[in-house]
Design a protein around this motif. Structure first.
Motif, PDB file in Angstrom:
ATOM      1  N   GLY A 267      20.831  54.455  60.286  1.00  0.00           N
ATOM      2  CA  GLY A 267      20.563  54.341  61.718  1.00  0.00           C
ATOM      3  C   GLY A 267      21.499  53.295  62.320  1.00  0.00           C
ATOM      4  O   GLY A 267      21.281  52.372  63.006  1.00  0.00           O
ATOM      5  N   GLY A 268      22.661  53.406  61.717  1.00  0.00           N
ATOM      6  CA  GLY A 268      23.843  52.456  62.328  1.00  0.00           C
ATOM      7  C   GLY A 268      23.866  51.066  61.736  1.00  0.00           C
ATOM      8  O   GLY A 268      24.026  50.150  62.427  1.00  0.00           O
ATOM      9  N   ARG A 269      23.396  50.778  60.671  1.00  0.00           N
ATOM     10  CA  ARG A 269      23.250  49.483  59.966  1.00  0.00           C
ATOM     11  C   ARG A 269      24.420  49.052  59.087  1.00  0.00           C
ATOM     12  O   ARG A 269      24.148  48.258  58.366  1.00  0.00           O
ATOM     13  N   LEU A 270      25.482  49.626  59.068  1.00  0.00           N
ATOM     14  CA  LEU A 270      26.588  49.491  58.310  1.00  0.00           C
ATOM     15  C   LEU A 270      27.652  48.706  58.657  1.00  0.00           C
ATOM     16  O   LEU A 270      28.257  48.888  59.814  1.00  0.00           O
ATOM     17  N   LYS A 271      28.266  48.005  57.831  1.00  0.00           N
ATOM     18  CA  LYS A 271      29.427  47.084  58.126  1.00  0.00           C
ATOM     19  C   LYS A 271      30.417  47.342  56.939  1.00  0.00           C
ATOM     20  O   LYS A 271      29.927  47.250  55.807  1.00  0.00           O
ATOM     21  N   ILE A 272      31.820  47.518  56.983  1.00  0.00           N
ATOM     22  CA  ILE A 272      32.512  47.816  55.910  1.00  0.00           C
ATOM     23  C   ILE A 272      33.422  46.531  55.755  1.00  0.00           C
ATOM     24  O   ILE A 272      34.332  46.470  56.659  1.00  0.00           O
ATOM     25  N   GLY A 273      33.278  45.819  54.867  1.00  0.00           N
ATOM     26  CA  GLY A 273      34.399  44.955  54.328  1.00  0.00           C
ATOM     27  C   GLY A 273      35.439  45.649  53.353  1.00  0.00           C
ATOM     28  O   GLY A 273      34.916  46.400  52.402  1.00  0.00           O
ATOM     29  N   VAL A 274      36.597  45.544  53.650  1.00  0.00           N
ATOM     30  CA  VAL A 274      37.612  46.076  52.917  1.00  0.00           C
ATOM     31  C   VAL A 274      38.634  44.877  52.320  1.00  0.00           C
ATOM     32  O   VAL A 274      38.710  44.023  53.117  1.00  0.00           O
ATOM     33  N   GLY A 275      39.464  45.275  51.365  1.00  0.00           N
ATOM     34  CA  GLY A 275      40.541  44.290  50.808  1.00  0.00           C
ATOM     35  C   GLY A 275      41.458  45.286  50.027  1.00  0.00           C
ATOM     36  O   GLY A 275      41.341  46.360  49.634  1.00  0.00           O
ATOM     37  N   VAL A 276      42.319  44.438  49.805  1.00  0.00           N
ATOM     38  CA  VAL A 276      43.558  45.002  48.902  1.00  0.00           C
ATOM     39  C   VAL A 276      43.367  44.889  47.205  1.00  0.00           C
ATOM     40  O   VAL A 276      44.025  45.639  46.589  1.00  0.00           O
ATOM     41  N   GLY A 277      42.340  44.122  47.019  1.00  0.00           N
ATOM     42  CA  GLY A 277      42.020  43.941  45.470  1.00  0.00           C
ATOM     43  C   GLY A 277      43.000  43.000  44.992  1.00  0.00           C
ATOM     44  O   GLY A 277      44.080  42.407  45.713  1.00  0.00           O
ATOM     45  N   TRP A 278      42.754  42.429  43.692  1.00  0.00           N
ATOM     46  CA  TRP A 278      43.200  41.311  42.892  1.00  0.00           C
ATOM     47  C   TRP A 278      43.850  41.780  41.463  1.00  0.00           C
ATOM     48  O   TRP A 278      44.693  41.171  40.865  1.00  0.00           O
ATOM     49  N   ASN A 279      43.078  42.919  40.996  1.00  0.00           N
ATOM     50  CA  ASN A 279      43.170  43.193  39.594  1.00  0.00           C
ATOM     51  C   ASN A 279      44.539  44.278  39.452  1.00  0.00           C
ATOM     52  O   ASN A 279      44.177  45.606  39.814  1.00  0.00           O
ATOM     53  N   ARG A 280      45.677  43.725  39.086  1.00  0.00           N
ATOM     54  CA  ARG A 280      46.876  44.881  39.416  1.00  0.00           C
ATOM     55  C   ARG A 280      46.649  45.920  38.266  1.00  0.00           C
ATOM     56  O   ARG A 280      47.338  46.857  38.569  1.00  0.00           O
ATOM     57  N   HIS A 281      46.124  45.484  37.075  1.00  0.00           N
ATOM     58  CA  HIS A 281      45.987  46.632  36.174  1.00  0.00           C
ATOM     59  C   HIS A 281      45.097  47.751  36.656  1.00  0.00           C
ATOM     60  O   HIS A 281      45.076  48.813  36.368  1.00  0.00           O
ATOM     61  N   GLU A 282      43.927  47.121  37.344  1.00  0.00           N
ATOM     62  CA  GLU A 282      43.016  48.280  37.894  1.00  0.00           C
ATOM     63  C   GLU A 282      43.607  49.179  38.965  1.00  0.00           C
ATOM     64  O   GLU A 282      43.324  50.517  38.884  1.00  0.00           O
ATOM     65  N   MET A 283      44.309  48.473  39.753  1.00  0.00           N
ATOM     66  CA  MET A 283      45.238  49.271  40.594  1.00  0.00           C
ATOM     67  C   MET A 283      46.048  50.259  39.912  1.00  0.00           C
ATOM     68  O   MET A 283      46.208  51.490  40.395  1.00  0.00           O
ATOM     69  N   ARG A 284      46.885  49.815  39.084  1.00  0.00           N
ATOM     70  CA  ARG A 284      47.572  50.793  38.278  1.00  0.00           C
ATOM     71  C   ARG A 284      47.020  51.932  37.665  1.00  0.00           C
ATOM     72  O   ARG A 284      47.652  53.208  37.675  1.00  0.00           O
ATOM     73  N   HIS A 285      45.933  51.689  37.148  1.00  0.00           N
ATOM     74  CA  HIS A 285      45.201  52.735  36.568  1.00  0.00           C
ATOM     75  C   HIS A 285      44.664  53.821  37.464  1.00  0.00           C
ATOM     76  O   HIS A 285      44.495  55.023  37.287  1.00  0.00           O
ATOM     77  N   CYS A 286      44.629  53.213  38.800  1.00  0.00           N
ATOM     78  CA  CYS A 286      44.330  54.130  39.848  1.00  0.00           C
ATOM     79  C   CYS A 286      45.349  54.904  40.763  1.00  0.00           C
ATOM     80  O   CYS A 286      45.353  55.734  41.672  1.00  0.00           O
ATOM     81  N   GLY A 287      46.693  54.569  40.046  1.00  0.00           N
ATOM     82  CA  GLY A 287      47.884  54.934  40.573  1.00  0.00           C
ATOM     83  C   GLY A 287      48.409  54.474  41.900  1.00  0.00           C
ATOM     84  O   GLY A 287      49.098  55.058  42.682  1.00  0.00           O
ATOM     85  N   VAL A 288      48.005  53.166  41.992  1.00  0.00           N
ATOM     86  CA  VAL A 288      48.477  52.347  43.273  1.00  0.00           C
ATOM     87  C   VAL A 288      49.514  51.283  42.730  1.00  0.00           C
ATOM     88  O   VAL A 288      49.274  50.619  41.675  1.00  0.00           O
ATOM     89  N   ASN A 289      50.646  51.140  43.293  1.00  0.00           N
ATOM     90  CA  ASN A 289      51.637  50.091  43.118  1.00  0.00           C
ATOM     91  C   ASN A 289      51.134  48.960  43.804  1.00  0.00           C
ATOM     92  O   ASN A 289      51.033  48.805  45.086  1.00  0.00           O
ATOM     93  N   PRO A 290      50.922  47.891  42.984  1.00  0.00           N
ATOM     94  CA  PRO A 290      50.312  46.640  43.497  1.00  0.00           C
ATOM     95  C   PRO A 290      51.344  46.005  44.712  1.00  0.00           C
ATOM     96  O   PRO A 290      50.883  45.440  45.788  1.00  0.00           O
ATOM     97  N   ALA A 291      52.684  46.216  44.667  1.00  0.00           N
ATOM     98  CA  ALA A 291      53.449  45.530  45.831  1.00  0.00           C
ATOM     99  C   ALA A 291      53.460  46.486  47.003  1.00  0.00           C
ATOM    100  O   ALA A 291      53.779  45.748  47.886  1.00  0.00           O
ATOM    101  N   THR A 292      52.660  47.558  47.129  1.00  0.00           N
ATOM    102  CA  THR A 292      52.686  48.069  48.262  1.00  0.00           C
ATOM    103  C   THR A 292      51.170  48.245  48.651  1.00  0.00           C
ATOM    104  O   THR A 292      50.900  49.240  49.502  1.00  0.00           O
ATOM    105  N   ARG A 293      50.091  47.611  47.869  1.00  0.00           N
ATOM    106  CA  ARG A 293      48.881  48.147  48.402  1.00  0.00           C
ATOM    107  C   ARG A 293      48.498  47.688  49.599  1.00  0.00           C
ATOM    108  O   ARG A 293      47.655  48.186  50.416  1.00  0.00           O
ATOM    109  N   GLY A 294      49.014  46.473  50.159  1.00  0.00           N
ATOM    110  CA  GLY A 294      48.689  46.089  51.600  1.00  0.00           C
ATOM    111  C   GLY A 294      49.050  47.336  52.629  1.00  0.00           C
ATOM    112  O   GLY A 294      48.429  47.602  53.461  1.00  0.00           O
TER     113      GLY A 294
END
Length: 275
Positions: free
Chosen positions: A106-133
């Protein structure tokens, strides 16, 4: 000042529905839940010397599953992610999950988003930490295209798709409020460029005031602020309120139901004297 609860909901904690009902019954306005896809065994900052993060980091449930259960168990509770790790996510699936939850809640959602801190987690997901922002910035813009257009199209360095249909659309128009997590200069610039609200960590009140001045100088003087992990200290909360923080989100430890309810009672008592 309004008050919220943030917590890791896991397979070992109070269940999402029972938690949401208890949070709403005690007068809190929002429930905020984090996201991690997994926790690699190897760690970098910010945990190089303190050992590995707690088990709740790798046992946390999917935030959209938790918040769907919370939506079904409550009437007015605001549901929020804190934070989605957008760079690790597919933009189309994220757009659909957000819109679907906003619709059924019923329209009660807010979305908090971020770039993350765990560089190994990012890399495992195919993300380059240097360009995540930069990728996150593009994804936010692409999500808005999907949510607001019958036929969406986006062409960027990290997100690139031709004319596409995607439904449902969010109930809140043009989209559920997007709160930007973090306190770095890059995060504040992202907030000014593409954010609707700010989800900072518990910074000193004077830093909140300086950040608000930065926002005002960049044409965003009225951005709402929810303090993530606010201290359970009446004096600190008063300082935050004076600095323009609209909502304080207390961190509830990850606990079984009976213990979690006792902790919620303590936080609710604090909220009553700092409203």
């Amino acid at each position: 000042m309004k008050h919220a609860i943030t917590t890791f909901v896991t397979d070992e904690s109070i269940s999402p529905g029972a938690l949401a009902m208890a949070v709403e019954e005690r007068g809190f306005g929002s429930l905020i839940v984090p996201e991690h896809s997994h926790m690699p065994v190897a760690y970098e900052e910010p945990f190089p010397d303190a050992g590995t993060p707690g088990r709740e980091y790798y046992r946390t449930l999917d935030p959209f599953v938790v918040l769907t259960a919370a939506a079904m168990a409550t009437q007015d509770l605001v549901l929020m992610t804190g934070v989605l790790l957008l760079a690790q996510r597919d933009v189309f699936y994220t757009a659909k999950e957000v819109a679907s939850l906003d619709l059924i809640s019923g329209g009660r959602l807010k979305i908090g988003v971020g770039v993350g801190w765990n560089r190994h987690e990012m890399r495992h997901c195919g993300v380059n930490p240097a360009t995540r922002g930069a990728k996150t910035d593009e994804q936010i813009r692409a999500l808005r295209q999907i949510w607001t257009n019958d036929i969406a199209e986006f062409h960027g360095e990290f997100v690139d798709f031709g004319p596409s249909f995607s439904w449902p659309k969010p109930l809140q128009r043009p989209n559920p409020p997007l709160y930007i997590g973090g306190s770095s200069r890059a995060a504040l610039q992202r907030l000014c460029d593409v954010g609707d609200g700010w989800l900072p960590p518990p910074l000193p009140a004077d830093e909140i005031e300086r950040a608000r001045q930065f926002m005002a100088d960049n044409g965003r003087p009225d951005i709402p602020i929810t303090m993530f992990g606010a201290p359970a200290d009446p004096n600190a909360l008063a300082d935050y309120a004076a600095a323009g923080v609209e909502e304080a989100a207390f961190l509830l430890p990850t606990l079984p139901e009976s213990d979690a309810l006792r902790e919620l009672d303590k936080l609710a008592a604090l909220a009553q004297i700092t409203t």
